[in-house]
Write a protein that holds these residues in place. Structure first.
Motif, mmCIF file in Angstrom:
data_model
loop_
_atom_site.group_PDB
_atom_site.id
_atom_site.type_symbol
_atom_site.label_atom_id
_atom_site.label_comp_id
_atom_site.label_asym_id
_atom_site.label_seq_id
_atom_site.Cartn_x
_atom_site.Cartn_y
_atom_site.Cartn_z
ATOM 1 N N GLU A 235 17.118 64.438 -83.803
ATOM 2 C CA GLU A 235 16.295 63.154 -83.975
ATOM 3 C C GLU A 235 17.188 61.863 -84.357
ATOM 4 O O GLU A 235 18.152 62.250 -85.049
ATOM 5 N N LEU A 236 16.612 60.830 -83.847
ATOM 6 C CA LEU A 236 17.572 59.481 -84.234
ATOM 7 C C LEU A 236 18.145 59.449 -85.539
ATOM 8 O O LEU A 236 19.061 59.119 -86.005
ATOM 9 N N SER A 237 17.108 59.670 -86.450
ATOM 10 C CA SER A 237 17.447 59.547 -87.977
ATOM 11 C C SER A 237 18.479 60.366 -88.446
ATOM 12 O O SER A 237 19.178 60.049 -89.526
ATOM 13 N N TYR A 238 18.692 61.550 -88.005
ATOM 14 C CA TYR A 238 19.776 62.382 -88.139
ATOM 15 C C TYR A 238 21.080 61.618 -87.836
ATOM 16 O O TYR A 238 22.005 61.836 -88.254
ATOM 17 N N ALA A 239 20.919 61.173 -86.588
ATOM 18 C CA ALA A 239 22.210 60.348 -85.950
ATOM 19 C C ALA A 239 22.405 59.252 -86.737
ATOM 20 O O ALA A 239 23.778 58.888 -87.307
ATOM 21 N N THR A 240 21.584 58.280 -87.125
ATOM 22 C CA THR A 240 21.745 57.076 -87.966
ATOM 23 C C THR A 240 22.252 57.430 -89.227
ATOM 24 O O THR A 240 23.147 56.913 -89.876
ATOM 25 N N GLY A 241 21.596 58.502 -89.780
ATOM 26 C CA GLY A 241 21.768 58.793 -91.206
ATOM 27 C C GLY A 241 23.320 59.648 -91.432
ATOM 28 O O GLY A 241 23.878 59.638 -92.619
ATOM 29 N N ASN A 242 23.611 60.119 -90.381
ATOM 30 C CA ASN A 242 25.375 60.520 -90.458
ATOM 31 C C ASN A 242 26.268 59.699 -89.814
ATOM 32 O O ASN A 242 27.289 59.999 -89.441
ATOM 33 N N ASP A 243 25.904 58.243 -89.297
ATOM 34 C CA ASP A 243 26.885 57.445 -88.519
ATOM 35 C C ASP A 243 27.371 58.146 -87.516
ATOM 36 O O ASP A 243 28.503 58.029 -87.283
ATOM 37 N N LEU A 244 26.507 58.800 -86.523
ATOM 38 C CA LEU A 244 27.202 59.498 -85.279
ATOM 39 C C LEU A 244 27.053 58.634 -84.052
ATOM 40 O O LEU A 244 26.042 57.984 -84.016
ATOM 41 N N ASN A 245 27.781 58.579 -83.369
ATOM 42 C CA ASN A 245 27.681 57.954 -81.934
ATOM 43 C C ASN A 245 26.597 58.504 -81.020
ATOM 44 O O ASN A 245 26.363 59.836 -81.245
ATOM 45 N N THR A 246 25.640 57.894 -80.211
ATOM 46 C CA THR A 246 24.969 58.574 -79.523
ATOM 47 C C THR A 246 24.961 58.176 -78.153
ATOM 48 O O THR A 246 25.511 57.018 -77.692
ATOM 49 N N VAL A 247 24.809 58.809 -77.010
ATOM 50 C CA VAL A 247 24.650 58.657 -75.595
ATOM 51 C C VAL A 247 23.646 57.845 -75.287
ATOM 52 O O VAL A 247 22.777 57.847 -75.455
ATOM 53 N N LYS A 248 24.284 57.042 -74.305
ATOM 54 C CA LYS A 248 23.359 56.107 -73.496
ATOM 55 C C LYS A 248 23.009 57.067 -72.181
ATOM 56 O O LYS A 248 23.878 57.639 -71.516
ATOM 57 N N LEU A 249 21.725 57.001 -71.708
ATOM 58 C CA LEU A 249 21.383 57.651 -70.623
ATOM 59 C C LEU A 249 21.426 56.713 -69.371
ATOM 60 O O LEU A 249 20.607 55.821 -69.275
ATOM 61 N N ASP A 250 21.792 57.487 -68.354
ATOM 62 C CA ASP A 250 21.733 56.609 -66.776
ATOM 63 C C ASP A 250 20.361 57.494 -66.311
ATOM 64 O O ASP A 250 20.316 58.567 -65.914
ATOM 65 N N THR A 251 19.168 56.876 -66.152
ATOM 66 C CA THR A 251 17.927 57.399 -65.854
ATOM 67 C C THR A 251 17.535 57.000 -64.422
ATOM 68 O O THR A 251 16.716 57.238 -63.977
ATOM 69 N N GLY A 252 18.720 56.146 -63.980
ATOM 70 C CA GLY A 252 17.954 55.670 -62.566
ATOM 71 C C GLY A 252 17.460 54.063 -62.761
ATOM 72 O O GLY A 252 17.182 53.308 -61.828
ATOM 73 N N ALA A 253 17.332 53.572 -64.013
ATOM 74 C CA ALA A 253 16.855 52.392 -64.460
ATOM 75 C C ALA A 253 18.003 51.513 -64.129
ATOM 76 O O ALA A 253 19.270 51.780 -63.578
ATOM 77 N N SER A 254 17.779 50.128 -64.065
ATOM 78 C CA SER A 254 18.744 48.971 -63.952
ATOM 79 C C SER A 254 20.033 49.051 -64.614
ATOM 80 O O SER A 254 21.047 48.552 -64.389
ATOM 81 N N ALA A 255 19.892 49.792 -66.258
ATOM 82 C CA ALA A 255 21.088 49.675 -66.833
ATOM 83 C C ALA A 255 20.805 51.070 -67.708
ATOM 84 O O ALA A 255 19.705 51.502 -68.121
ATOM 85 N N PRO A 256 21.865 51.600 -68.342
ATOM 86 C CA PRO A 256 21.854 52.732 -68.955
ATOM 87 C C PRO A 256 20.979 52.269 -70.328
ATOM 88 O O PRO A 256 20.953 51.404 -70.701
ATOM 89 N N VAL A 257 20.285 53.361 -70.774
ATOM 90 C CA VAL A 257 19.265 53.311 -71.932
ATOM 91 C C VAL A 257 19.776 53.953 -73.278
ATOM 92 O O VAL A 257 20.305 55.040 -73.034
ATOM 93 N N GLU A 258 19.826 53.150 -74.317
ATOM 94 C CA GLU A 258 20.218 53.724 -75.489
ATOM 95 C C GLU A 258 19.107 54.458 -76.239
ATOM 96 O O GLU A 258 17.873 54.145 -75.960
#
Length: 374
Positions: free
Chosen positions: A252-275
């Motif tokens: 969950e995002l709170s564990y990523a931010t709480g541990n200063d971890l990088n997160t993947v942006k997703l290519d969903t087929g939208a106009s730009a990758p989504v964070e």
């Protein structure tokens, strides 16, 4: 992109946490984040209508642990006669304790299955277990790759990584999505939950729905992918990703931010990758539909959304309780606490912790249902 941690715990709070442990939330704060400012908590607490007394026991989803920490801190400051104890044992364990009659409610990141509903009728005299969506948010794909702090992946590549079909970070399929990144030949270490988890259930629903050719396993709370390494709870995955170069995992995002971890942006087929952000998750959750019957508010999430800015790996954490037949000794406190968590103040407190408040149309139905619990 490196996410910045907000609302860091003070050294005093960290010391207190280490001393008291994280299970009895009435006494301790989160291992990642503490509650909001004192002024905000005091204001929210003043609006809570306390009812009931004694112990209120609950367990389950570790995904909502940081939300429960905030809620518990605020609720306890207003309702000292109720001792709330939420144990973040994982969704599977929480559901089992609820079905055994050990807890007033359970936290689960996936809705009750038909056989679990049937079992719940033994505990809920004259009623059954129902799902009340209370916490929403993104499941962030975290990674630790030296020299790479901006990474784009898609569902197909993620499915192959977590099923051990892509094993090196400089694989051509990853390079194609990241032409400007200096990807090393480091071996990929993919971490998954070793315990039964609603987060795993939602993550694998996304993979199976968005990339069925790459991820052919049926979605489930228990991990079904090939290879990889197991870790206990979201905190276990976050710790292992942080400590191992070449690692990737889902939390969950709170564990990523709480541990200063990088997160993947997703290519969903939208106009730009989504964070993975709360706002982007909210856009995806807003497409959810209530599919539960009667007072049950189970949701159908759209994992295949291609809307601009909509982050599709999301989960909704449910508080699972009885519609009728709740234990007399804990009913009043259960309703009082759930009324607060579903309130405007309770939902507002989620945003700063990496969660997405439940959309108004759905949370309105939750409030009405909580009022009717008996």
């Amino acid at each position: 992109m490196k996410l910045q941690r907000t609302n860091r715990l003070s050294a005093v709070a960290l010391g207190a946490l280490a001393a008291c442990g994280a299970l009895v939330l009435s006494a301790c704060g989160s291992d990642n984040n503490s509650g909001g400012s004192g002024g905000e908590n005091t204001k929210a607490a003043s609006k809570i209508k306390c009812d009931g007394e004694g112990k209120l026991l609950a367990s389950g989803s570790s995904a909502q642990k940081n939300a429960m920490d905030v809620w518990t801190q605020t609720y306890q400051s207003a309702c000292g006669n109720t001792q709330l104890n939420y144990k973040p044992t994982g969704s599977g364990a929480g559901i089992q304790e609820f079905l055994q009659g050990k807890t007033a409610f359970a936290g689960s990141d996936s809705a009750l299955k038909p056989d679990e509903v049937a079992q719940s009728k033994k505990v809920c005299k004259g009623g059954q277990g129902i799902n009340l969506p209370m916490v929403g948010g993104p499941v962030a794909v975290t990674y630790n790759v030296s020299g790479v702090d901006d990474l784009v992946l898609n569902a197909d590549v993620l499915g192959k990584i977590f099923d051990s079909k892509i094993t090196k970070w400089n694989d051509p399929e990853i390079k194609k999505l990241n032409p400007d990144a200096k990807l090393p030949g480091t071996k990929i270490q993919a971490f998954h939950r070793s315990d039964e988890s609603g987060t795993t259930d939602n993550f694998t629903k996304y993979l199976n729905t968005a990339a069925p050719a790459a991820w052919k396993h049926e979605p489930a709370k228990a991990w079904a992918g090939k290879g990889g390494q197991g870790a206990d709870g979201s905190s276990g995955i976050a710790t292992n990703v942080k400590q191992n170069d070449g690692a990737i995992g889902y939390v969950e995002l709170s564990y990523a931010t709480g541990n200063d971890l990088n997160t993947v942006k997703l290519d969903t087929g939208a106009s730009a990758p989504v964070e993975a952000t709360t706002d982007n998750a909210s856009k995806a959750i807003s497409e959810a539909k209530v599919v539960g019957k009667g007072k049950d508010l189970a949701l159908d999430l759209n994992y295949k959304t291609k809307a601009d800015g909509a982050y599709p790996i999301v989960l909704a954490t449910y508080e699972v309780t009885c519609d009728k037949g709740n234990k007399k000794e804990s009913l009043k406190a259960t309703k009082s606490f759930l009324k607060y968590t579903a309130s405007e103040d309770g939902q507002k407190a989620l945003s700063d912790k990496g969660y997405a408040p439940i959309p108004d149309e759905i949370i309105g139905k939750v409030r009405t249902t909580v009022d009717s619990l008996s």
